[in-house]
Design an enzyme around this catalytic site. Structure first.
Site, PDB file in Angstrom:
ATOM      1  CB  CYS A 132      -0.956  -0.015   1.188  1.00 13.66           C
ATOM      2  SG  CYS A 132      -0.161   0.022   2.814  1.00 13.66           S
ATOM      3  CG  HIS A 163      -4.600  -0.207   3.526  1.00 15.36           C
ATOM      4  ND1 HIS A 163      -3.873  -1.023   2.684  1.00 15.36           N
ATOM      5  CD2 HIS A 163      -5.505   0.432   2.737  1.00 15.36           C
ATOM      6  CE1 HIS A 163      -4.321  -0.894   1.448  1.00 15.36           C
ATOM      7  NE2 HIS A 163      -5.308  -0.015   1.452  1.00 15.36           N
ATOM      8  CG  HIS A 206      -6.858   0.799  -1.816  1.00 19.96           C
ATOM      9  ND1 HIS A 206      -7.087  -0.089  -0.804  1.00 19.96           N
ATOM     10  CD2 HIS A 206      -7.936   0.661  -2.643  1.00 19.96           C
ATOM     11  CE1 HIS A 206      -8.239  -0.714  -0.982  1.00 19.96           C
ATOM     12  NE2 HIS A 206      -8.774  -0.279  -2.091  1.00 19.96           N
TER      13      HIS A 206
END
Length: 352
Positions: A256, A309, A321
């Site tokens: 991420c 994240h 993402h």
């Protein structure tokens, strides 16, 4: 003559002492090392790999680099001069020095049992590994396997720990920690196993207060720069996911934060490598604009409520993402999504 001999002897002793100290983390001469047959290593009851533990003075130790990779910390660096390992899974950077009793997770320090060298391999005790990786590890004698509870629901008290340091590391409070363990005093003992408060009691919110400026070398209007970030991000839709991915893995593989770092870098904006550090940048915002960074916890991986994240807000309720399940993709109406909505922490604006 005698003075010269004395000086030579003293120099030799000092040289030996310096050499001995330079082997920090090495095994002491009287340490008893016992090899153990290859053990299956299970995460939440499922065998995922094999590993070769050793026993040092009656305590189980695991090879650090192999364990790191098994737990998704694939970005591993070793500093020869200091004997320090630096690893990341894309969420948190962990630094551990051989022979040291303190390690660093992002900007927080934790106590650990000293890592050891054996046969040119770094080993960590199961208790130290639990503190480093936010897991609970034990050896199951019945079948000779190493069992890992991930995320940890238990924590083994390390030397130097207090209820305050443990609560800080797990982003909860002393009161919640005492309640989860029915403790009436602040007294804890080395090796004591504590229950970690439930997920709803652990949240990492410290970065909200941090407002570090972000270098911005792009000479375009902010609106155009935000759109440039989104346009660049969309080019990578379909790329795969890898924990601890490096920029060398791009554009085929991301985690991420390597995804957000690269996309922003390509638009003249420098942000750190991992999501926890990215969260310390910019300004906390409630009303989001395109290009803002959104931060989430990941209760499937971490029980300490840490940032797990990061994604990029697209301006229409959606987020682009790199997720572990779908790789680089778009999640529509993200804050009303059953998973992402409940794990959302906050957002920061770095394009300003």
């Amino acid at each position: 003559m005698k003075n010269n001999k004395f000086k030579s002897l003293r120099s030799a002793i000092i040289a030996i002492l310096i050499f001995t100290l330079s082997l920090g983390g090495g095994l002491q001469a009287h340490a008893q090392v016992q090899k153990v047959p290859t053990a299956g290593i299970a995460i939440n009851g499922k065998i995922v790999d094999g590993i070769n533990p050793i026993i040092i003075n009656g305590k189980y130790y695991l090879p650090f680099v192999q364990l790191s990779k098994i737990l998704g910390y694939n970005n591993i660096k070793y500093e020869q001069g200091t004997g320090t390992y630096q690893i990341t899974d894309g969420s948190t950077t962990v630094r551990m020095t051989m022979g040291g009793t303190r390690a660093k997770k992002s900007n927080e320090y934790i106590n650990i049992e000293p890592p050891k060298w054996s046969n040119n391999t770094a080993f960590v005790s199961m208790n130290a590994a639990g503190a480093l990786f936010n897991v609970y590890i034990y050896f199951k004698q019945e079948n000779g396997s190493v069992q890992i509870q991930k995320p940890a629901r238990k924590y083994v008290v390390q030397r130097g720990d207090t209820l305050w340091t443990i609560s800080r590391a797990h982003h909860t409070t002393v009161q919640e920690l005492k309640a989860a363990n029915n403790l009436s005093t602040n007294l804890i003992l080395i090796g004591q196993v504590l229950n970690i408060p439930g997920r709803e009691k652990t949240h990492e919110l410290e970065p909200i207060r941090e407002k570090e400026p972000v270098p911005n070398d792009h000479h375009t209007k902010l609106k155009n720069q935000r759109q440039g970030v989104l346009n660049q991000a969309k080019k990578y839709i379909g790329a795969g996911y890898k924990f601890g991915a490096t920029l060398a893995d791009a554009p085929k593989l991301f985690d991420c934060s390597s995804f957000t770092q690269l996309v922003f870098q390509q638009n003249g904006i420098t942000i750190p490598r991992v999501s926890r550090d990215q969260a310390s940048k910019g300004t906390y915002v409630k009303e989001l604009k395109a290009g803002d960074l959104m931060f989430f916890t990941n209760s499937d991986l971490y029980s300490d409520g840490r940032i797990g994240h990061v994604g990029i807000y697209m301006g229409d309720g959606s987020m682009i993402h790199a997720s572990s399940s779908k790789g680089v993709s778009i999640t529509e109406n993200v804050l009303n999504n059953p998973y992402w909505g409940k794990n959302y922490l906050f957002s920061k604006r770095v394009i300003q």
